[in-house]
Design an enzyme around this catalytic site. Sequence first.
Site, PDB file in Angstrom:
ATOM      1  N   ALA A 134     -56.110  11.800  -6.455  1.00  0.00           N
ATOM      2  CA  ALA A 134     -56.471  12.239  -5.104  1.00  0.00           C
ATOM      3  C   ALA A 134     -57.945  12.086  -4.940  1.00  0.00           C
ATOM      4  CB  ALA A 134     -55.639  13.456  -4.831  1.00  0.00           C
ATOM      5  N   GLU A 135     -58.785  12.698  -5.679  1.00  0.00           N
ATOM      6  CA  GLU A 135     -60.184  12.643  -5.689  1.00  0.00           C
ATOM      7  C   GLU A 135     -61.109  11.407  -5.709  1.00  0.00           C
ATOM      8  OE1 GLU A 135     -61.553  15.402  -4.924  1.00  0.00           O
ATOM      9  OE2 GLU A 135     -60.462  17.104  -5.210  1.00  0.00           O
ATOM     10  N   SER A 136     -60.631  10.752  -6.590  1.00  0.00           N
ATOM     11  CA  SER A 136     -61.674   9.464  -6.667  1.00  0.00           C
ATOM     12  C   SER A 136     -61.020   8.352  -6.993  1.00  0.00           C
ATOM     13  CB  SER A 136     -62.546   9.928  -7.995  1.00  0.00           C
ATOM     14  OG  SER A 136     -61.739  10.102  -9.212  1.00  0.00           O
ATOM     15  N   ILE A 160     -54.859  15.285  -9.714  1.00  0.00           N
ATOM     16  CA  ILE A 160     -55.949  15.500  -8.842  1.00  0.00           C
ATOM     17  C   ILE A 160     -57.003  14.366  -9.054  1.00  0.00           C
ATOM     18  CG2 ILE A 160     -58.128  16.983  -8.949  1.00  0.00           C
ATOM     19  CD1 ILE A 160     -55.687  18.654  -8.192  1.00  0.00           C
ATOM     20  N   TYR A 167     -54.469  17.149   1.888  1.00  0.00           N
ATOM     21  CA  TYR A 167     -54.950  17.039   0.272  1.00  0.00           C
ATOM     22  C   TYR A 167     -53.693  17.822  -0.551  1.00  0.00           C
ATOM     23  CZ  TYR A 167     -57.384  17.702  -3.960  1.00  0.00           C
ATOM     24  OH  TYR A 167     -57.800  17.818  -5.205  1.00  0.00           O
TER      25      TYR A 167
END
Length: 209
Positions: A94-96, A91, A182
């Site tokens: 993928a996010e940051s 996560i 995503y």
Amino acid sequence: MLVFTTQLDAKSLAYKYHAPDGSVILSDSLLGLPFVLVEQNLHTNYADFSMKGTVAKPMKESIALRRVNFLSAVDAAVKKHEIDAALIHAIIEAESAYQPEAVARTGAIGLMQLMPGTAARFNVSDSNNPIQNVMGGAEYLKYLLGYYKNNLKLAVAAYNAGEGAVDKYGKTIPPYRETQKYVKRVFSLYRRNLTAKSLTSNSLKISMN
């Protein structure tokens, strides 16, 4: 006769091989020749997840270097919320991409890209603080897994689009291009992280003699 080279539980082993002498090798690490892989089965507690599918490419060096800075924050969240570290790392990447200063156009902030409402909901007073951010993101993920009865696809989709969007479409992945991409991205990273984790472990041999 059973010969154990470690104290590993066979139920957790991921790979089954045939050895040249005819014996069977059960291992939680990837073995090269002359062993012949005949079965792969990485176990998770999540519904609707399989090791089949795309696996992300090896992590870029720049991301790997940033990742090291937040291992303790992830470990703390794992201990408190009992979430798989490999999933939290998927996560975050993928996010940051492990950039704690990241801010999305939607207003999401930090390593796990918490929206202000989500941060408040899980008692995160400073989303720019990596420890708070990861702890809050992990708690939200834990909540989503419970809400969707351990269905990983729905939990990941809701992390991106919100529970309202997933519920609106009958508890399926919403037909949003961003969310569908995503989910695939997180799953590929998660598979890679699980495989990488198994590479660091030892193997167990069962002799068939």
